[in-house]
Design a protein around this motif. Structure first.
Motif, PDB file in Angstrom:
ATOM      1  N   ARG A  19      87.910  30.468  77.049  1.00 44.13           N
ATOM      2  CA  ARG A  19      88.515  31.071  78.239  1.00 44.13           C
ATOM      3  C   ARG A  19      87.469  31.806  79.067  1.00 44.13           C
ATOM      4  NH1 ARG A  19      92.716  34.720  75.238  1.00 44.13           N
ATOM      5  NH2 ARG A  19      90.809  34.970  74.045  1.00 44.13           N
ATOM      6  N   SER A 290      96.839  33.412  93.430  1.00 46.21           N
ATOM      7  CA  SER A 290      97.597  34.581  92.979  1.00 46.21           C
ATOM      8  C   SER A 290      98.067  35.445  94.143  1.00 46.21           C
ATOM      9  CB  SER A 290      96.757  35.407  92.006  1.00 46.21           C
ATOM     10  OG  SER A 290      95.515  35.764  92.585  1.00 46.21           O
ATOM     11  N   THR A 321      94.706  26.890  86.511  1.00 44.70           N
ATOM     12  CA  THR A 321      93.677  27.899  86.715  1.00 44.70           C
ATOM     13  C   THR A 321      94.025  28.704  87.954  1.00 44.70           C
ATOM     14  OG1 THR A 321      92.307  26.364  88.003  1.00 44.70           O
ATOM     15  CG2 THR A 321      91.828  26.542  85.650  1.00 44.70           C
ATOM     16  N   PHE A 322      93.590  29.952  87.963  1.00 42.33           N
ATOM     17  CA  PHE A 322      93.774  30.777  89.150  1.00 42.33           C
ATOM     18  C   PHE A 322      92.644  30.509  90.135  1.00 42.33           C
ATOM     19  CE2 PHE A 322      96.127  33.256  85.950  1.00 42.33           C
ATOM     20  CZ  PHE A 322      97.345  33.335  86.603  1.00 42.33           C
ATOM     21  N   LYS A 350      90.956  31.888  84.540  1.00 42.95           N
ATOM     22  CA  LYS A 350      92.092  32.294  83.718  1.00 42.95           C
ATOM     23  C   LYS A 350      92.552  33.718  84.018  1.00 42.95           C
ATOM     24  CE  LYS A 350      92.044  28.340  81.702  1.00 42.95           C
ATOM     25  NZ  LYS A 350      93.067  27.337  82.095  1.00 42.95           N
ATOM     26  N   THR A 351      91.938  34.335  85.012  1.00 45.18           N
ATOM     27  CA  THR A 351      92.269  35.713  85.354  1.00 45.18           C
ATOM     28  C   THR A 351      92.576  35.816  86.844  1.00 45.18           C
ATOM     29  OG1 THR A 351      90.747  36.500  83.648  1.00 45.18           O
ATOM     30  CG2 THR A 351      91.481  38.107  85.283  1.00 45.18           C
ATOM     31  N   ALA A 352      93.716  36.402  87.165  1.00 46.04           N
ATOM     32  CA  ALA A 352      94.108  36.597  88.568  1.00 46.04           C
ATOM     33  C   ALA A 352      93.459  37.871  89.098  1.00 46.04           C
ATOM     34  CB  ALA A 352      95.628  36.661  88.680  1.00 46.04           C
ATOM     35  N   ARG A 361      99.333  41.892  87.911  1.00 51.06           N
ATOM     36  CA  ARG A 361      98.462  40.834  87.402  1.00 51.06           C
ATOM     37  C   ARG A 361      99.001  40.259  86.094  1.00 51.06           C
ATOM     38  NH1 ARG A 361      92.237  42.128  86.113  1.00 51.06           N
ATOM     39  NH2 ARG A 361      92.233  42.580  88.359  1.00 51.06           N
ATOM     40  N   GLU A 362      99.485  41.139  85.222  1.00 53.54           N
ATOM     41  CA  GLU A 362     100.018  40.669  83.945  1.00 53.54           C
ATOM     42  C   GLU A 362     101.274  39.823  84.151  1.00 53.54           C
ATOM     43  OE1 GLU A 362      99.562  40.600  79.665  1.00 53.54           O
ATOM     44  OE2 GLU A 362      98.295  40.930  81.417  1.00 53.54           O
ATOM     45  N   HIS A 365     100.035  36.459  85.177  1.00 49.32           N
ATOM     46  CA  HIS A 365      99.510  35.745  84.004  1.00 49.32           C
ATOM     47  C   HIS A 365     100.653  35.193  83.159  1.00 49.32           C
ATOM     48  CE1 HIS A 365      95.384  38.004  83.945  1.00 49.32           C
ATOM     49  NE2 HIS A 365      95.539  37.215  84.999  1.00 49.32           N
ATOM     50  N   MET A 368     102.203  32.050  84.756  1.00 47.34           N
ATOM     51  CA  MET A 368     101.331  30.887  84.575  1.00 47.34           C
ATOM     52  C   MET A 368     101.581  30.250  83.208  1.00 47.34           C
ATOM     53  SD  MET A 368      98.619  28.912  85.454  1.00 47.34           S
ATOM     54  CE  MET A 368      97.275  29.623  86.390  1.00 47.34           C
TER      55      MET A 368
END
Length: 407
Positions: A19, A290, A321-322, A350-352, A361-362, A365, A368
């Motif tokens: 990741r 995002s 993917t973001f 993998k992170t917004a 953000r969570e 995630h 997704m």
């Protein structure tokens, strides 16, 4: 006196977390006294026998590289890759030479005056190939098990499509093909690994004029092959039939816009149906912006539509993917004011990270994960596509995510 060595390093280094880190290491063309470090770059002592550190630096490894460089002789450090190409000023004070663009002539390139130099390309050895840390399984795919041996190969670089989010054309906006004799040489090495699966990392394999010859050579490894292609190329000149004859296991197709497929994937449904006819798995890669789904209604609308696309196309694999705004792409001007150096570590897709509110953000995630989970666990997928609950890497990965998100 021993011949001086050149040490090839990749940042971020490969610690086994796919990741966060690229599971590959760039190999320099035409340098006999080069050694390569796959893991724990810090264990290499900075001694007089080392002539140069040749460092491929990804955006996500920028901070790791800076920390590593503090304890090394700067006059020995050469950096290259996408991030040094687009942000050369960020390496001033950390490297002796920053190489911009592609390079297949290492010594000629670094002999140029100045700290920032253009890569010299003679089209003899490029693209540099990559070694895959096959002892750590990084392939999360349907049917691939944790004890399967996986490896990869590049037979070329570049892409002419210029998708607004993609940084590949920045390094090369045309297809540059590795000479077949070099592909054959690399395949001989890969045969010794006895891999079960091999990932062909070219951006779009059928864009090579001699792609059929390349594929036939790679088939000699005996591995099941995974590759990228656009759907329009899959429907030309008996392409899918050729893939089947050459042991292709899965083809990944990118879908940039769930509401209106781009011209390169205009016939995506026909292409996926034909892959199924020849019993080749289809992977669907999608990108999530995002910032466009910050409200609950926007997320629900987007992901409901996305799930409909999954059920319409019925791919064996979906992977999201973001959106990551890379400097040099057409998206950069829109997002550049929202990106700083601290964000580079999140350049993994993998992170917004564009969403600064951690709670929001969570949630993004979770969504997704959740809509991919709904597809994989649906009755349609398990009766019309394939069984999901079979303890392969795909199943195990999503069970891990399920335990994380569904508390």
């Amino acid at each position: 006196m021993n011949k001086k060595r050149i040490i090839g390093l990749t940042f971020p280094e490969n610690t086994g977390d796919s990741r966060l880190e690229p599971p590959v290491l760039t190999v320099l063309s035409g340098i006999e006294n080069a050694e390569y470090c796959f893991k724990d770059n810090n264990h290499i002592a900075d001694d007089e026998e080392i002539e140069y550190y040749a460092c491929t630096v990804y955006s996500s490894g920028y901070h790791q590289f800076k920390e590593w460089s503090k304890n090394r002789n700067k006059n020995k450090i050469i950096v290259g890759g996408y991030h040094p190409t687009t942000c050369p000023d960020e390496f001033e004070g950390y490297a002796h030479k920053t190489v911009v663009g592609q390079c297949d002539s290492f010594f000629k390139t670094i002999q140029q005056e100045g700290q920032v130099v253009n890569g010299i390309t003679e089209y003899k050895n490029i693209p540099n190939y990559v070694k895959y840390n096959y002892k750590v399984n990084h392939l999360i795919l349907p049917g691939v098990n944790e004890d399967d041996v996986c490896t990869s190969i590049n037979t070329g670089i570049g892409c002419p499509y210029n998708c607004e989010f993609c940084c590949s054309p920045i390094m090369s906006n045309k297809i540059i093909s590795k000479p077949l004799v070099l592909v054959e040489k690399e395949v001989e090495y890969l045969k010794s690994i006895h891999a079960n699966y091999l990932f062909i990392k070219d951006e779009n394999l059928p864009l090579h004029k001699d792609w059929k010859e390349r594929l036939a050579i790679i088939k000699r490894t005996g591995a099941k092959l995974i590759l990228f292609s656009s759907s329009n190329l899959l429907l030309k000149n008996n392409t899918i039939e050729t893939l089947k004859k050459n042991n292709v296991y899965m083809v990944s197709i990118g879908i940039d816009n769930i509401n209106s497929p781009t011209i390169k994937n205009k016939n995506i449904e026909t292409a996926i149906n034909k892959l199924k006819e020849y019993k080749i798995y289809a992977g669907l890669d999608f990108i999530v912006d995002s910032e466009s789904i910050v409200t609950e209604n926007a997320r629900t609308e987007f992901y409901t539509r996305l799930l409909e696309v999954f059920k319409w196309l019925k791919p064996e694999m979906v992977s999201g993917t973001f959106l990551v705004p890379f400097k040099g792409t057409t998206l950069w001007n829109k997002y550049s004011s929202k990106v700083n150096e601290n964000d580079y570590v999140f350049y993994n897709g993998k992170t917004a990270f564009l969403i600064k509110n951690n709670e929001l953000r969570e949630k993004i995630h979770f969504d997704m994960f959740w809509y991919q989970w709904l597809y994989f666990t649906s009755e349609l997928y398990n009766t019309k596509v394939r069984h999901f609950f079979i303890e392969d890497t795909l199943h195990k990965k999503f069970m891990e995510l399920y335990r994380y998100f569904v508390k």
